[in-house]
Design a protein around this motif. Structure first.
Motif, PDB file in Angstrom:
ATOM      1  N   ILE A 131      51.291  19.592  45.060  1.00  0.00           N
ATOM      2  CA  ILE A 131      51.005  20.751  44.444  1.00  0.00           C
ATOM      3  C   ILE A 131      52.407  21.616  44.227  1.00  0.00           C
ATOM      4  CG2 ILE A 131      49.888  23.198  44.618  1.00  0.00           C
ATOM      5  CD1 ILE A 131      47.538  21.690  45.813  1.00  0.00           C
ATOM      6  N   ARG A 132      53.090  21.768  45.726  1.00  0.00           N
ATOM      7  CA  ARG A 132      54.494  22.319  45.673  1.00  0.00           C
ATOM      8  C   ARG A 132      55.396  21.784  44.668  1.00  0.00           C
ATOM      9  NH1 ARG A 132      55.075  23.094  52.357  1.00  0.00           N
ATOM     10  NH2 ARG A 132      53.832  24.990  52.357  1.00  0.00           N
ATOM     11  N   ALA A 133      55.456  20.365  44.717  1.00  0.00           N
ATOM     12  CA  ALA A 133      56.531  19.927  43.688  1.00  0.00           C
ATOM     13  C   ALA A 133      56.013  20.151  42.139  1.00  0.00           C
ATOM     14  CB  ALA A 133      56.453  18.414  43.944  1.00  0.00           C
ATOM     15  N   VAL A 134      54.811  19.889  41.857  1.00  0.00           N
ATOM     16  CA  VAL A 134      54.523  20.309  40.376  1.00  0.00           C
ATOM     17  C   VAL A 134      54.704  21.842  40.036  1.00  0.00           C
ATOM     18  CG1 VAL A 134      52.581  20.475  38.757  1.00  0.00           C
ATOM     19  CG2 VAL A 134      52.728  18.486  40.330  1.00  0.00           C
ATOM     20  N   LEU A 135      54.456  22.610  41.063  1.00  0.00           N
ATOM     21  CA  LEU A 135      54.774  24.195  40.693  1.00  0.00           C
ATOM     22  C   LEU A 135      56.338  24.416  40.729  1.00  0.00           C
ATOM     23  CD1 LEU A 135      51.919  26.095  43.002  1.00  0.00           C
ATOM     24  CD2 LEU A 135      52.056  25.876  40.605  1.00  0.00           C
ATOM     25  N   SER A 136      56.791  23.782  41.553  1.00  0.00           N
ATOM     26  CA  SER A 136      58.345  23.736  41.438  1.00  0.00           C
ATOM     27  C   SER A 136      58.815  23.437  39.944  1.00  0.00           C
ATOM     28  CB  SER A 136      59.026  22.851  42.463  1.00  0.00           C
ATOM     29  OG  SER A 136      60.653  22.920  42.469  1.00  0.00           O
ATOM     30  N   LEU A 137      58.463  22.294  39.611  1.00  0.00           N
ATOM     31  CA  LEU A 137      58.649  21.803  38.183  1.00  0.00           C
ATOM     32  C   LEU A 137      58.453  22.933  37.171  1.00  0.00           C
ATOM     33  CD1 LEU A 137      57.612  18.077  38.125  1.00  0.00           C
ATOM     34  CD2 LEU A 137      60.026  19.006  38.036  1.00  0.00           C
ATOM     35  N   ALA A 138      57.445  23.653  37.407  1.00  0.00           N
ATOM     36  CA  ALA A 138      56.889  24.622  36.393  1.00  0.00           C
ATOM     37  C   ALA A 138      57.749  25.949  36.369  1.00  0.00           C
ATOM     38  CB  ALA A 138      55.163  25.083  36.671  1.00  0.00           C
ATOM     39  N   GLY A 180      51.806  33.571  28.301  1.00  0.00           N
ATOM     40  CA  GLY A 180      53.108  34.140  27.808  1.00  0.00           C
ATOM     41  C   GLY A 180      53.909  32.941  27.227  1.00  0.00           C
ATOM     42  N   GLY A 181      54.813  33.529  26.300  1.00  0.00           N
ATOM     43  CA  GLY A 181      55.563  32.573  25.534  1.00  0.00           C
ATOM     44  C   GLY A 181      56.408  31.695  26.383  1.00  0.00           C
ATOM     45  N   GLN A 182      57.286  32.025  27.273  1.00  0.00           N
ATOM     46  CA  GLN A 182      58.291  31.174  27.766  1.00  0.00           C
ATOM     47  C   GLN A 182      57.352  30.220  28.823  1.00  0.00           C
ATOM     48  OE1 GLN A 182      61.274  30.627  28.166  1.00  0.00           O
ATOM     49  NE2 GLN A 182      60.812  29.073  29.548  1.00  0.00           N
ATOM     50  N   ALA A 183      56.227  30.811  29.536  1.00  0.00           N
ATOM     51  CA  ALA A 183      55.262  29.812  30.293  1.00  0.00           C
ATOM     52  C   ALA A 183      54.846  28.849  29.311  1.00  0.00           C
ATOM     53  CB  ALA A 183      54.083  30.551  30.769  1.00  0.00           C
ATOM     54  N   VAL A 184      54.196  29.094  27.901  1.00  0.00           N
ATOM     55  CA  VAL A 184      53.791  27.933  27.030  1.00  0.00           C
ATOM     56  C   VAL A 184      54.736  27.167  26.799  1.00  0.00           C
ATOM     57  CG1 VAL A 184      52.892  27.656  24.877  1.00  0.00           C
ATOM     58  CG2 VAL A 184      51.753  29.482  26.403  1.00  0.00           C
ATOM     59  N   THR A 185      55.871  27.454  26.717  1.00  0.00           N
ATOM     60  CA  THR A 185      57.026  26.395  26.377  1.00  0.00           C
ATOM     61  C   THR A 185      57.232  25.620  27.608  1.00  0.00           C
ATOM     62  OG1 THR A 185      58.306  28.095  24.807  1.00  0.00           O
ATOM     63  CG2 THR A 185      59.606  26.335  26.107  1.00  0.00           C
ATOM     64  N   THR A 186      57.266  26.199  28.798  1.00  0.00           N
ATOM     65  CA  THR A 186      57.229  25.331  30.113  1.00  0.00           C
ATOM     66  C   THR A 186      56.155  24.341  30.128  1.00  0.00           C
ATOM     67  OG1 THR A 186      58.441  27.203  31.133  1.00  0.00           O
ATOM     68  CG2 THR A 186      57.299  25.373  32.518  1.00  0.00           C
ATOM     69  N   ALA A 187      54.896  24.778  29.695  1.00  0.00           N
ATOM     70  CA  ALA A 187      53.714  23.933  29.826  1.00  0.00           C
ATOM     71  C   ALA A 187      54.176  22.680  28.735  1.00  0.00           C
ATOM     72  CB  ALA A 187      52.663  24.710  29.595  1.00  0.00           C
ATOM     73  N   HIS A 188      54.740  22.886  27.737  1.00  0.00           N
ATOM     74  CA  HIS A 188      55.017  21.791  26.880  1.00  0.00           C
ATOM     75  C   HIS A 188      56.054  20.987  27.570  1.00  0.00           C
ATOM     76  CE1 HIS A 188      51.972  23.181  23.787  1.00  0.00           C
ATOM     77  NE2 HIS A 188      52.608  24.334  23.713  1.00  0.00           N
ATOM     78  N   TRP A 189      56.974  21.566  28.041  1.00  0.00           N
ATOM     79  CA  TRP A 189      57.962  20.649  28.432  1.00  0.00           C
ATOM     80  C   TRP A 189      57.513  19.846  29.801  1.00  0.00           C
ATOM     81  CZ3 TRP A 189      59.930  21.251  33.552  1.00  0.00           C
ATOM     82  CH2 TRP A 189      61.113  20.469  33.995  1.00  0.00           C
ATOM     83  N   LEU A 190      56.681  20.614  30.404  1.00  0.00           N
ATOM     84  CA  LEU A 190      56.075  19.869  31.698  1.00  0.00           C
ATOM     85  C   LEU A 190      55.325  18.745  31.379  1.00  0.00           C
ATOM     86  CD1 LEU A 190      55.862  19.846  34.919  1.00  0.00           C
ATOM     87  CD2 LEU A 190      53.889  21.111  34.453  1.00  0.00           C
ATOM     88  N   THR A 191      54.362  18.873  30.206  1.00  0.00           N
ATOM     89  CA  THR A 191      53.694  17.695  29.703  1.00  0.00           C
ATOM     90  C   THR A 191      54.541  16.589  29.251  1.00  0.00           C
ATOM     91  OG1 THR A 191      51.999  19.292  28.924  1.00  0.00           O
ATOM     92  CG2 THR A 191      51.934  17.098  27.860  1.00  0.00           C
ATOM     93  N   ARG A 192      55.799  16.692  28.965  1.00  0.00           N
ATOM     94  CA  ARG A 192      56.480  15.745  28.187  1.00  0.00           C
ATOM     95  C   ARG A 192      57.196  14.824  29.583  1.00  0.00           C
ATOM     96  NH1 ARG A 192      58.295  19.578  24.835  1.00  0.00           N
ATOM     97  NH2 ARG A 192      60.405  19.641  25.904  1.00  0.00           N
ATOM     98  N   ILE A 193      57.598  15.725  30.470  1.00  0.00           N
ATOM     99  CA  ILE A 193      58.528  15.076  31.587  1.00  0.00           C
ATOM    100  C   ILE A 193      57.612  14.510  32.599  1.00  0.00           C
ATOM    101  CG2 ILE A 193      60.505  16.402  30.960  1.00  0.00           C
ATOM    102  CD1 ILE A 193      59.153  17.147  34.172  1.00  0.00           C
ATOM    103  N   LEU A 194      56.396  14.995  32.963  1.00  0.00           N
ATOM    104  CA  LEU A 194      55.822  14.682  34.059  1.00  0.00           C
ATOM    105  C   LEU A 194      55.480  13.411  34.387  1.00  0.00           C
ATOM    106  CD1 LEU A 194      54.480  16.500  36.389  1.00  0.00           C
ATOM    107  CD2 LEU A 194      52.212  16.321  35.152  1.00  0.00           C
ATOM    108  N   PRO A 195      54.992  12.335  33.375  1.00  0.00           N
ATOM    109  CA  PRO A 195      54.672  10.988  33.716  1.00  0.00           C
ATOM    110  C   PRO A 195      55.944  10.340  34.298  1.00  0.00           C
ATOM    111  CG  PRO A 195      53.723  11.765  31.636  1.00  0.00           C
ATOM    112  CD  PRO A 195      54.686  12.830  32.110  1.00  0.00           C
ATOM    113  N   GLU A 196      57.257  10.626  33.956  1.00  0.00           N
ATOM    114  CA  GLU A 196      58.458   9.940  34.308  1.00  0.00           C
ATOM    115  C   GLU A 196      59.265  10.482  35.405  1.00  0.00           C
ATOM    116  OE1 GLU A 196      58.840   6.848  32.914  1.00  0.00           O
ATOM    117  OE2 GLU A 196      57.243   7.368  31.784  1.00  0.00           O
ATOM    118  N   HIS A 197      58.411  11.726  35.890  1.00  0.00           N
ATOM    119  CA  HIS A 197      59.371  12.255  36.897  1.00  0.00           C
ATOM    120  C   HIS A 197      59.156  11.551  38.280  1.00  0.00           C
ATOM    121  CE1 HIS A 197      61.299  15.730  38.939  1.00  0.00           C
ATOM    122  NE2 HIS A 197      60.135  15.549  40.116  1.00  0.00           N
ATOM    123  N   GLU A 198      60.489  11.543  38.773  1.00  0.00           N
ATOM    124  CA  GLU A 198      60.456  10.894  40.323  1.00  0.00           C
ATOM    125  C   GLU A 198      60.250  11.951  41.403  1.00  0.00           C
ATOM    126  OE1 GLU A 198      61.662   7.384  41.072  1.00  0.00           O
ATOM    127  OE2 GLU A 198      61.870   6.820  39.134  1.00  0.00           O
TER     128      GLU A 198
END
Length: 110
Positions: free
Chosen positions: A15-22, A54-72
């Motif tokens: 949870i901490r790691a995912v929230l940090s990425l967000a 919010g707009g910035q948060a939605v942008t972050t959500a889309h970015w997180l969706t893309r990078i999450l499966p490959e994140h180490e």
């Protein structure tokens, strides 16, 4: 001196790691964890629900969706064997918002 193997909580670490990425743009709405085991590994299956408003948060959500499966991920005592965004729920009226349902599998590392 007694040496004891310290067991780290994979749910909290994940949870901490995912929230940090967000980047502070997500609110944790729910986490469910169930134990999991195979013939050679033990671990935990996780379901995490995050809300982005919010707009910035939605942008972050889309970015997180893309990078999450490959994140180490780096988590003491555990490895993230699999992680993906399983569901995305978007609200466009009013303040834009996205809810992500993330599913993950962590396994104990020796």
């Amino acid at each position: 001196m007694i040496q004891q193997k310290i067991r780290h909580d994979p749910a909290t670490a994940l949870i901490r790691a995912v929230l940090s990425l967000a980047r502070g743009d997500a609110a944790l709405e729910e986490h469910r964890g169930t134990t999991w085991a195979s013939a050679t590994f033990t671990g935990m299956r996780h379901v995490i629900r995050l809300r982005f408003e919010g707009g910035q948060a939605v942008t972050t959500a889309h970015w997180l969706t893309r990078i999450l499966p490959e994140h180490e991920f780096t988590m003491a005592g555990h490895l993230v064997a699999d992680i993906a965004v399983a569901e995305t729920h978007r609200r466009d009226e009013g303040t834009p918002a996205v809810t992500l349902i993330i599913e993950a599998l962590t396994v104990e590392a020796d």
